[in-house]
Design a protein around this motif. Structure first.
Motif, PDB file in Angstrom:
ATOM      1  N   TYR A 215       0.822  -1.201   0.000  1.00  2.00           N
ATOM      2  CA  TYR A 215       0.000   0.000   0.000  1.00  2.00           C
ATOM      3  C   TYR A 215       0.860   1.257   0.000  1.00  2.00           C
ATOM      4  CZ  TYR A 215       0.689   0.106   5.149  1.00  2.00           C
ATOM      5  OH  TYR A 215       1.221   0.152   6.412  1.00  2.00           O
ATOM      6  N   VAL A 216       0.247   2.313  -0.524  1.00  2.00           N
ATOM      7  CA  VAL A 216       0.762   3.675  -0.462  1.00  2.00           C
ATOM      8  C   VAL A 216      -0.365   4.515   0.127  1.00  2.00           C
ATOM      9  CG1 VAL A 216       2.277   3.370  -2.470  1.00  2.00           C
ATOM     10  CG2 VAL A 216      -0.054   4.222  -2.798  1.00  2.00           C
ATOM     11  N   PRO A 217      -0.118   5.732   0.532  1.00  2.40           N
ATOM     12  CA  PRO A 217      -1.208   6.547   1.088  1.00  2.40           C
ATOM     13  C   PRO A 217      -2.404   6.611   0.147  1.00  2.40           C
ATOM     14  CG  PRO A 217       0.891   7.608   1.507  1.00  2.40           C
ATOM     15  CD  PRO A 217       1.187   6.430   0.625  1.00  2.40           C
ATOM     16  N   GLY A 218      -3.552   6.135   0.634  1.00  2.84           N
ATOM     17  CA  GLY A 218      -4.788   6.210  -0.136  1.00  2.84           C
ATOM     18  C   GLY A 218      -5.031   5.093  -1.118  1.00  2.84           C
ATOM     19  N   GLN A 219      -4.153   4.103  -1.197  1.00  5.85           N
ATOM     20  CA  GLN A 219      -4.328   3.036  -2.181  1.00  5.85           C
ATOM     21  C   GLN A 219      -3.709   1.743  -1.677  1.00  5.85           C
ATOM     22  OE1 GLN A 219      -2.951   4.147  -6.079  1.00  5.85           O
ATOM     23  NE2 GLN A 219      -3.551   2.208  -7.017  1.00  5.85           N
ATOM     24  N   VAL A 220      -4.454   0.641  -1.837  1.00  4.80           N
ATOM     25  CA  VAL A 220      -4.009  -0.671  -1.384  1.00  4.80           C
ATOM     26  C   VAL A 220      -4.053  -1.648  -2.551  1.00  4.80           C
ATOM     27  CG1 VAL A 220      -4.461  -2.599   0.197  1.00  4.80           C
ATOM     28  CG2 VAL A 220      -4.902  -0.251   0.945  1.00  4.80           C
ATOM     29  N   SER A 221      -3.069  -2.517  -2.643  1.00  5.86           N
ATOM     30  CA  SER A 221      -3.043  -3.577  -3.655  1.00  5.86           C
ATOM     31  C   SER A 221      -2.935  -4.923  -2.962  1.00  5.86           C
ATOM     32  CB  SER A 221      -1.864  -3.387  -4.615  1.00  5.86           C
ATOM     33  OG  SER A 221      -1.710  -4.528  -5.446  1.00  5.86           O
ATOM     34  N   ARG A 222      -3.904  -5.809  -3.207  1.00  6.88           N
ATOM     35  CA  ARG A 222      -3.883  -7.148  -2.642  1.00  6.88           C
ATOM     36  C   ARG A 222      -3.365  -8.174  -3.648  1.00  6.88           C
ATOM     37  NH1 ARG A 222      -6.893  -8.224   2.073  1.00  6.88           N
ATOM     38  NH2 ARG A 222      -5.931 -10.298   1.805  1.00  6.88           N
ATOM     39  N   GLY A 223      -2.874  -7.714  -4.781  1.00 10.19           N
ATOM     40  CA  GLY A 223      -2.403  -8.625  -5.814  1.00 10.19           C
ATOM     41  C   GLY A 223      -1.120  -9.349  -5.426  1.00 10.19           C
ATOM     42  N   GLU A 224      -0.920 -10.486  -6.040  1.00  8.16           N
ATOM     43  CA  GLU A 224       0.292 -11.271  -5.820  1.00  8.16           C
ATOM     44  C   GLU A 224       1.497 -10.559  -6.429  1.00  8.16           C
ATOM     45  OE1 GLU A 224       1.930 -15.502  -7.614  1.00  8.16           O
ATOM     46  OE2 GLU A 224      -0.158 -15.393  -6.918  1.00  8.16           O
ATOM     47  N   PHE A 225       2.659 -10.731  -5.796  1.00  5.87           N
ATOM     48  CA  PHE A 225       3.896 -10.237  -6.396  1.00  5.87           C
ATOM     49  C   PHE A 225       5.002 -11.239  -6.140  1.00  5.87           C
ATOM     50  CE2 PHE A 225       3.987  -8.525  -2.127  1.00  5.87           C
ATOM     51  CZ  PHE A 225       5.324  -8.514  -1.741  1.00  5.87           C
ATOM     52  N   ALA A 239       0.289  -2.389  -9.751  1.00  2.34           N
ATOM     53  CA  ALA A 239      -0.890  -1.587  -9.438  1.00  2.34           C
ATOM     54  C   ALA A 239      -0.538  -0.299  -8.709  1.00  2.34           C
ATOM     55  CB  ALA A 239      -1.864  -2.413  -8.604  1.00  2.34           C
ATOM     56  N   LEU A 240       0.606  -0.289  -8.021  1.00  2.00           N
ATOM     57  CA  LEU A 240       1.034   0.884  -7.257  1.00  2.00           C
ATOM     58  C   LEU A 240       2.278   1.538  -7.838  1.00  2.00           C
ATOM     59  CD1 LEU A 240       0.645  -0.617  -3.664  1.00  2.00           C
ATOM     60  CD2 LEU A 240      -1.017   0.760  -4.916  1.00  2.00           C
ATOM     61  N   SER A 241       2.712   1.070  -9.005  1.00  2.00           N
ATOM     62  CA  SER A 241       4.002   1.514  -9.520  1.00  2.00           C
ATOM     63  C   SER A 241       4.039   3.001  -9.843  1.00  2.00           C
ATOM     64  CB  SER A 241       4.403   0.692 -10.753  1.00  2.00           C
ATOM     65  OG  SER A 241       3.443   0.813 -11.788  1.00  2.00           O
ATOM     66  N   ALA A 242       2.925   3.562 -10.303  1.00  5.42           N
ATOM     67  CA  ALA A 242       2.942   4.988 -10.657  1.00  5.42           C
ATOM     68  C   ALA A 242       3.171   5.877  -9.440  1.00  5.42           C
ATOM     69  CB  ALA A 242       1.654   5.375 -11.386  1.00  5.42           C
ATOM     70  N   PRO A 243       2.388   5.748  -8.354  1.00  5.85           N
ATOM     71  CA  PRO A 243       2.674   6.610  -7.205  1.00  5.85           C
ATOM     72  C   PRO A 243       4.034   6.339  -6.562  1.00  5.85           C
ATOM     73  CG  PRO A 243       0.954   5.007  -6.672  1.00  5.85           C
ATOM     74  CD  PRO A 243       1.157   4.956  -8.150  1.00  5.85           C
ATOM     75  N   VAL A 244       4.486   5.075  -6.555  1.00  3.37           N
ATOM     76  CA  VAL A 244       5.799   4.780  -5.978  1.00  3.37           C
ATOM     77  C   VAL A 244       6.901   5.392  -6.834  1.00  3.37           C
ATOM     78  CG1 VAL A 244       7.390   2.945  -5.301  1.00  3.37           C
ATOM     79  CG2 VAL A 244       4.946   2.693  -4.857  1.00  3.37           C
ATOM     80  N   ARG A 245       6.768   5.272  -8.155  1.00  7.78           N
ATOM     81  CA  ARG A 245       7.726   5.912  -9.066  1.00  7.78           C
ATOM     82  C   ARG A 245       7.801   7.408  -8.808  1.00  7.78           C
ATOM     83  NH1 ARG A 245       4.921   6.173 -14.404  1.00  7.78           N
ATOM     84  NH2 ARG A 245       3.978   7.915 -13.276  1.00  7.78           N
ATOM     85  N   ASP A 246       6.649   8.002  -8.475  1.00 10.99           N
ATOM     86  CA  ASP A 246       6.595   9.450  -8.285  1.00 10.99           C
ATOM     87  C   ASP A 246       6.901   9.873  -6.847  1.00 10.99           C
ATOM     88  OD1 ASP A 246       5.953   9.625 -10.953  1.00 10.99           O
ATOM     89  OD2 ASP A 246       3.794   9.803 -10.611  1.00 10.99           O
ATOM     90  N   GLY A 247       7.342   8.929  -6.011  1.00  8.97           N
ATOM     91  CA  GLY A 247       7.844   9.304  -4.701  1.00  8.97           C
ATOM     92  C   GLY A 247       7.073   8.817  -3.496  1.00  8.97           C
ATOM     93  N   ALA A 248       5.937   8.149  -3.687  1.00  8.52           N
ATOM     94  CA  ALA A 248       5.166   7.662  -2.541  1.00  8.52           C
ATOM     95  C   ALA A 248       5.905   6.527  -1.847  1.00  8.52           C
ATOM     96  CB  ALA A 248       3.782   7.187  -2.994  1.00  8.52           C
ATOM     97  N   ALA A 249       5.809   6.479  -0.525  1.00 11.81           N
ATOM     98  CA  ALA A 249       6.429   5.409   0.251  1.00 11.81           C
ATOM     99  C   ALA A 249       5.609   4.137   0.101  1.00 11.81           C
ATOM    100  CB  ALA A 249       6.517   5.817   1.717  1.00 11.81           C
ATOM    101  N   LEU A 250       6.285   3.030  -0.189  1.00 14.91           N
ATOM    102  CA  LEU A 250       5.621   1.736  -0.367  1.00 14.91           C
ATOM    103  C   LEU A 250       5.764   0.927   0.912  1.00 14.91           C
ATOM    104  CD1 LEU A 250       4.198  -0.287  -2.263  1.00 14.91           C
ATOM    105  CD2 LEU A 250       6.465  -1.039  -3.008  1.00 14.91           C
ATOM    106  N   MET A 251       4.630   0.389   1.375  1.00 15.01           N
ATOM    107  CA  MET A 251       4.606  -0.378   2.610  1.00 15.01           C
ATOM    108  C   MET A 251       4.018  -1.758   2.350  1.00 15.01           C
ATOM    109  SD  MET A 251       5.786   2.089   4.538  1.00 15.01           S
ATOM    110  CE  MET A 251       5.542   1.584   6.237  1.00 15.01           C
TER     111      MET A 251
END
Length: 395
Positions: A215-225, A239-251
């Motif tokens: 997850y990143v702030p405001g968005q959660v991904s339950r997909g397999e990785f 599913a979260l690559s765009a906000p993480v690429r743009d600087g969001a912290a990935l948890m």
């Protein structure tokens, strides 16, 4: 008969060619590679995800920037499914809403589509590499030498900058920029991230992570990785690559079906005589790879149940940035909205239109990418047809 040229035989180009042919144009479809739609075929090897069955408003929210959404709204999930069925492709919808061909392959759909285009009179020219757009015409290098075409309308559907070996090499950028077309720099999209693993992770490389949440702030991904020697990749990451690429912290949340208090309660019921690893295994049924990730990103792990619960539900995914653009499934960036009319005609080049991943938009995997390419191909084709046959395009 009006002459139309489509450059690039991926889904966007094929759709534009069909729209133009049905409007009455004589269409030449030029492709640099020996065969059409190579990226489409490659994407379909793991099961062709055509679109996603979900409410249109929710579907449109997956696209950024917002300027591309009206084109998708005009040719959304239902229209894409109907289009595929019209090619004789039987579909089914998976538990996540993703729509697939029953055969789970791209090749039958492509063969049927190319046959239909041939029946409409579309001429496919392969190994035709576009090298110039000048006042005297559109120039190509071909197996038979240099060729120059003088179409009444041209649609560019040359792809973005990901998977260049399949044809999307962005070689067109310099030519378009020289003509005054504004282009946003390309960036990777739907990509993995580099992780410099500790040695203790070696035994777990290649393993899938299921039942967790990124997850990143405001968005959660339950997909397999998957964790690999290069880092992390797979649908859950994409599913979260765009906000993480743009600087969001990935948890990473290793117990997404439980809140912090429930995790702490379960941990508190384990014996302090057990090792921390055994406590985690017994309380939360964490497998070996999840235990390894807890140590990789959570050290030092606290003994206190509440503190440990908080850490397990918020592990910081330490990465070194996205994988290279050439490895990304798709790309962000391209021809900007400011460079285009509402009909996807280039303002700097009247009579020339653009579609597909050449345009500055992005969307996650899961059927959104293909739908976006088909929708913008259709929009460009309709606008070019309206230019050629204004009396026909009244709806």
């Amino acid at each position: 008969m009006a002459q139309a040229l489509v450059i690039g035989a991926g889904p966007a180009g094929l759709m534009a060619a069909e729209v133009l042919a049905r409007a009455g144009a004589k269409v030449t479809l030029a492709e640099a590679k020996p065969t059409a739609a190579r990226k489409f075929l490659m994407a379909g090897k793991s099961g062709l995800n055509i679109t996603k069955d979900e409410p249109l408003e929710l579907f449109l929210n997956a696209y950024a920037p917002e300027w591309v959404r009206p084109y998708v709204a005009d040719f959304g999930p239902d229209a894409v499914s109907d289009f595929a069925r019209g090619l004789g492709v039987d579909l089914f919808t998976g538990s996540t809403g993703r729509v697939f061909p029953v055969e789970m392959k791209a090749s039958p759909m492509l063969r049927a589509w190319l046959a239909r285009l041939a029946g409409l009179g579309v001429v496919l020219q392969t190994r035709w590499r576009w090298v110039g757009l000048e006042a005297d015409g559109v120039r190509f290098e071909t197996p038979d030498g240099a060729q120059t075409l003088r179409p009444d309308a041209t649609i560019l559907a040359l792809g973005g900058a990901s998977w260049p070996r399949l044809g999307s090499d962005a070689a067109w950028v310099e030519m378009m920029a020289a003509k005054g077309v504004e282009i946003a720099p390309f960036r990777p999209a739907n990509m993995g991230f580099v992780v410099d693993w500790s040695k203790h992770m070696t035994a777990h490389l290649g393993q899938p992570i299921k039942g967790a949440a990124l997850y990143v702030p405001g968005q959660v991904s339950r997909g397999e990785f998957v964790i690999s020697a290069k880092g992390i990749e797979g649908g859950g990451v994409y599913a979260l690559s765009a906000p993480v690429r743009d600087g969001a912290a990935l948890m990473l949340d290793l117990a997404p079906d439980l809140d912090v208090e429930a995790v702490a309660h379960r941990l508190g019921r384990t014996s302090n005589k057990d090792s921390l690893q055994n406590r985690l295994r017994k309380a939360l049924r964490l497998d070996a790879v999840k235990l390894a990730l807890a140590n990789e990103w959570g050290r030092p792990l606290p003994n206190d149940p509440l503190a440990l619960a908080r850490k397990l539900k918020a592990l910081p995914v330490r990465h070194a940035g996205p994988r290279p653009l050439a490895e990304a499934i798709s790309s962000a960036g391209g021809i900007t909205a400011a460079a285009l009319t509402d009909g996807l005609e280039l303002k700097a080049l009247p009579g020339v239109f653009a579609a597909g991943e050449m345009l500055d938009w992005e969307a996650p995997t899961g059927g959104y990418l293909l739908t976006g390419c088909l929708a913008t191909g259709r929009a460009a084709g309709r606008a070019a047809a309206a230019r050629l046959f204004p009396e026909q395009m009244t709806d």
